[in-house]
Scaffold this active site. Structure first.
Site, PDB file in Angstrom:
ATOM      1  N   GLU A  79       0.829  -1.203   0.000  1.00 23.72           N
ATOM      2  CA  GLU A  79       0.000   0.000   0.000  1.00 23.72           C
ATOM      3  C   GLU A  79       0.864   1.254   0.000  1.00 23.72           C
ATOM      4  O   GLU A  79       1.777   1.394   0.806  1.00 23.72           O
ATOM      5  CB  GLU A  79      -0.936   0.005   1.209  1.00 23.72           C
ATOM      6  CG  GLU A  79      -1.892  -1.176   1.265  1.00 23.72           C
ATOM      7  CD  GLU A  79      -2.858  -1.224   0.083  1.00 23.72           C
ATOM      8  OE1 GLU A  79      -2.963  -0.224  -0.648  1.00 23.72           O
ATOM      9  OE2 GLU A  79      -3.499  -2.273  -0.104  1.00 23.72           O
ATOM     10  N   ARG A  89     -17.646  -0.679   4.776  1.00 21.79           N
ATOM     11  CA  ARG A  89     -18.517  -1.506   3.937  1.00 21.79           C
ATOM     12  C   ARG A  89     -19.345  -2.468   4.788  1.00 21.79           C
ATOM     13  O   ARG A  89     -20.491  -2.794   4.461  1.00 21.79           O
ATOM     14  CB  ARG A  89     -17.654  -2.290   2.943  1.00 21.79           C
ATOM     15  CG  ARG A  89     -18.397  -3.289   2.069  1.00 21.79           C
ATOM     16  CD  ARG A  89     -17.437  -4.012   1.136  1.00 21.79           C
ATOM     17  NE  ARG A  89     -16.404  -4.738   1.861  1.00 21.79           N
ATOM     18  CZ  ARG A  89     -16.547  -5.984   2.330  1.00 21.79           C
ATOM     19  NH1 ARG A  89     -17.687  -6.634   2.161  1.00 21.79           N
ATOM     20  NH2 ARG A  89     -15.552  -6.583   2.957  1.00 21.79           N
ATOM     21  N   CYS A 142      -8.120  -1.314   8.003  1.00 24.54           N
ATOM     22  CA  CYS A 142      -6.726  -1.353   7.548  1.00 24.54           C
ATOM     23  C   CYS A 142      -6.227   0.054   7.211  1.00 24.54           C
ATOM     24  O   CYS A 142      -5.173   0.489   7.682  1.00 24.54           O
ATOM     25  CB  CYS A 142      -6.597  -2.276   6.338  1.00 24.54           C
ATOM     26  SG  CYS A 142      -6.879  -4.010   6.713  1.00 24.54           S
ATOM     27  N   HIS A 166      -1.277  -5.537   2.390  1.00 22.94           N
ATOM     28  CA  HIS A 166      -2.442  -6.410   2.370  1.00 22.94           C
ATOM     29  C   HIS A 166      -2.050  -7.776   1.824  1.00 22.94           C
ATOM     30  O   HIS A 166      -1.257  -7.866   0.876  1.00 22.94           O
ATOM     31  CB  HIS A 166      -3.549  -5.825   1.487  1.00 22.94           C
ATOM     32  CG  HIS A 166      -4.521  -4.965   2.223  1.00 22.94           C
ATOM     33  ND1 HIS A 166      -4.711  -3.626   1.948  1.00 22.94           N
ATOM     34  CD2 HIS A 166      -5.381  -5.264   3.241  1.00 22.94           C
ATOM     35  CE1 HIS A 166      -5.634  -3.136   2.750  1.00 22.94           C
ATOM     36  NE2 HIS A 166      -6.061  -4.107   3.538  1.00 22.94           N
TER      37      HIS A 166
END
Length: 203
Positions: A79, A89, A142, A166
């Site tokens: 990332e 979500r 995250c 990730h």
């Protein structure tokens, strides 16, 4: 001797395991000529950020590597950026589901990872590991932890280099989900060893 802090997450979203936690369990501190510290973080907005800040404050690491699961990837994702937003979500493990939550109302819109991303990319690919550079850590826990860590390091004017990786599901998590992508834990540990070696070889 360098100090490296590695964080992972507990299981979430009805999963029984989290690859990032399994990685922490496999880290053998005796293998490395440095101090390795690990922290398992909850998948919660209220606690995860405070825990990572407390760990940074108490350990004062040279490097902070945060790990997390992304069920949408088939490769390791380095990332590059964390954004000042939580827009969940799904509910976290406390049942909270923030929408359009600014992490720090006085903070910048985003932070770049301060890890040696290009060197990591080169070294991981040299080991035959499938990786790619990602420009979105999402807007869930995250990203929240990545942003919070970088923001705290900036606020306290620390020299800690920090970022996020990730990882995909483990194969055992795909037994009843044939469309999921996975990666063997041995490969993920090869990734961790390569990342640590990269940190140790930096000036």
């Amino acid at each position: 001797m360098k100090k490296i802090l590695i964080t992972g997450f507990e299981p979430f979203d009805k999963e029984k395991i989290n690859p990032s936690e399994e990685i922490l369990k496999q880290i053998d501190q005796e293998l490395y000529p440095c101090h390795i510290h690990t922290r398992l973080l909850p998948v919660t907005v209220n606690e995860a950020g405070e825990m990572v800040k407390e760990a940074i404050e108490s350990i004062q690491p040279d490097y902070l590597l945060s790990l997390g699961l992304s069920g949408r990837i088939s490769q390791i994702a380095l990332e590059r950026i964390a954004v000042n937003l939580v827009d969940a979500r799904i509910p976290d493990n406390n049942g909270d589901q923030p929408e359009d939550m600014i992490i720090n109302t006085q903070g910048p819109v985003a932070y770049w990872s301060s890890l040696p991303i290009r060197t990591l990319e080169k070294n991981l690919k040299a080991k035959g590991l499938p990786i790619y550079l990602s420009y979105s850590a999402g807007t869930y826990i995250c990203n929240y932890v990545m942003y919070t860590a970088l923001d705290y390091i900036e606020e306290k004017e620390l020299k800690t280099k920090s970022g996020f990786i990730h990882v995909p599901f483990l194969p055992v998590q795909c037994l009843e989900h044939p469309l999921r992508s996975s990666m063997d834990l041995n490969l993920l540990m090869k990734m961790i060893n390569t990342v640590i070696d990269t940190f140790l070889n930096e000036p």
